[in-house]
Design a protein around this motif. Structure first.
Motif, short mmCIF file in Angstrom:
data_model
loop_
_atom_site.label_atom_id
_atom_site.label_comp_id
_atom_site.label_asym_id
_atom_site.label_seq_id
_atom_site.Cartn_x
_atom_site.Cartn_y
_atom_site.Cartn_z
N HIS A 233 -0.75 33.02 49.89
CA HIS A 233 -1.81 32.56 50.79
C HIS A 233 -2.52 31.35 50.20
CE1 HIS A 233 -1.52 36.41 52.92
NE2 HIS A 233 -1.45 36.96 51.72
N GLU B 219 -6.37 39.45 53.55
CA GLU B 219 -5.07 39.80 52.96
C GLU B 219 -4.94 39.30 51.52
OE1 GLU B 219 -1.05 39.36 54.92
OE2 GLU B 219 -2.44 39.22 56.63
N ARG C 251 -7.09 41.34 49.20
CA ARG C 251 -6.48 42.62 48.85
C ARG C 251 -5.52 42.50 47.68
NH1 ARG C 251 -7.10 46.99 51.96
NH2 ARG C 251 -7.87 46.52 54.04
N TYR D 176 -12.40 49.17 50.34
CA TYR D 176 -11.02 48.73 50.47
C TYR D 176 -10.19 49.69 51.31
CZ TYR D 176 -11.46 44.75 47.39
OH TYR D 176 -11.79 43.55 46.85
#
Ligand SMILES: Nc1ncnc2c1ncn2[C@@H]1O[C@H](COP(=O)(O)OP(=O)(O)OP(=O)(O)O)[C@@H](O)[C@H]1O
Ligand SMILES: [Mg+2]
Length: 331
Positions: free
Chosen positions: A69, A77, A80, A108
């Motif tokens: 990313h 995302e 995480r 989470y």
């Protein structure tokens, strides 16, 4: 190694705070499965770099990719995939250790037995199981740091960003943190570890980026960084002898010696000092000690210089840092 083995890539990253350039155009990759160290003195730009990697500090310039990313535009995302253990403690003092872990685990999305199990595992990992139900405010400084680490691990991140996790901690807590990081790394966790303690980085990290004044001045494995300095320094004590030019010339022909210098005794001349006490030195910088030592002994014999004492200094990260920046890492 193929490009997709990098869990994070940083390209020409820059961060300016008004006139101050805290991070000054750095480029590096973090490989999947490694412990990557960022070593640098106070103010080098380590925390600023971590903040940008974690997507909480926008860069002034440059690109960052984390787990596929773009860190600047990515959302939940990417977050995480990351565990951030910040230099400043991020724990709730009024909650117990276990409650802290459960609180952050819930954020989470962990629930029920998965949440309870993960909390227990993390308490074990950092050696806080027996203090799990005490409030964090009653923990020692080192225990708070260990809880801080456990929180960052609750959601099983792929990449753990550890910002000076051992500052001000006692040796026992430091060992728990070290062993915890090693164990998780064996299980596949990638770690970015920042520190200004070179012994820690030397002991833990597969590769090290050396930062100074916002710049990455070197980036390699510890052995490569050390051998880039040209190997060991060998001081041969030769008593009060002063070698001739011819002797020096012949010594300089040694294959594994990078330099041979005559260093006259620093001791003041005094009638009270016996001439035999003078410690003139031959200082040799040598590659590959196993080859250079026999070569050196033979060459000294050949030029008829007898060896009075021998001192070998292997370079370490501290000497690498000094050579690259002209500064000591020590505060
Ligand atoms: N929010 C801010 N505003 C202005 N300057 C900042 C800010 N944060 C950091 N700096 C400056 O940027 C430089 C790099 O700071 P940074 O905290 O990244 O260094 P560091 O390597 O983490 O140091 P330390 O080892 O002390 O934690 C320093 O000169 C610092 O004063
Ligand atoms: Mg910092």
């Amino acid at each position: 190694m193929p490009e997709n083995d990098n869990i994070a890539s940083v390209r020409n990253l820059r961060k300016k705070y008004d006139a101050l350039t805290a991070v000054d155009g750095i480029t590096f990759d973090i490989r999947r499965g490694e412990i990557f160290g960022l070593l640098g003195p106070n103010g080098a730009g380590k925390t600023t770099t971590i903040g940008m990697l974690a997507g909480i500090l926008p860069p002034t310039e440059g690109e960052i990719t984390v787990a596929g990313h773009d860190a600047v535009t990515a959302g939940v995302e990417m977050k995480r995939a990351l565990g951030l253990v910040s230099q400043d403690l991020a724990i709730y003092l009024k909650l117990t250790g276990r409650e802290n872990l459960e609180f952050f685990g819930e954020l989470y999305g962990l629930r029920g037995s998965a949440l309870a199990d993960r909390s227990r595992q993390m308490l074990d990992l950092v050696g806080l199981a027996d203090r799990a139900d005490s409030r964090a405010e009653d923990y020692s400084g080192g225990m708070k740091r260990r809880l801080n680490l456990a929180i960052g691990l609750m959601h099983s991140p792929q990449l753990l960003l550890l910002d000076e996790p051992t500052v001000g901690v006692d040796p026992q807590s430091r060992n728990h943190i070290f062993e915890g990081v090693r164990e998780l790394n064996r299980q596949g966790l990638t770690v970015l570890y920042t520190s200004h303690y070179m012994e820690e980085v030397e002991a833990l990290c597969d590769r090290v980026g050396i930062m100074d004044g916002g710049k990455l001045v070197a980036c390699d494995t510890v052995p490569n960084l050390i051998s880039s300095l040209g190997g060991a320094v060998i001081d041969i004590g030769i008593g009060n002898l002063v070698p001739t030019e011819d002797q020096l010339l012949r010594l300089r022909r040694m294959e594994y010696a990078e330099s041979v210098d005559f260093v006259p005794s620093a001791a003041p001349e005094s009638l009270l000092v016996d001439a035999g006490a003078a410690v003139n030195l031959l200082r040799i910088r040598a590659r590959q000690l196993d080859k250079s030592m026999p070569e050196l002994i033979a060459a000294l014999y050949d030029v008829k210089i007898s060896l009075v004492s021998l001192n070998v200094q292997q370079p370490n990260l501290e000497t690498v840092f000094l050579a690259l920046t002209g500064k000591s890492l020590r505060d």
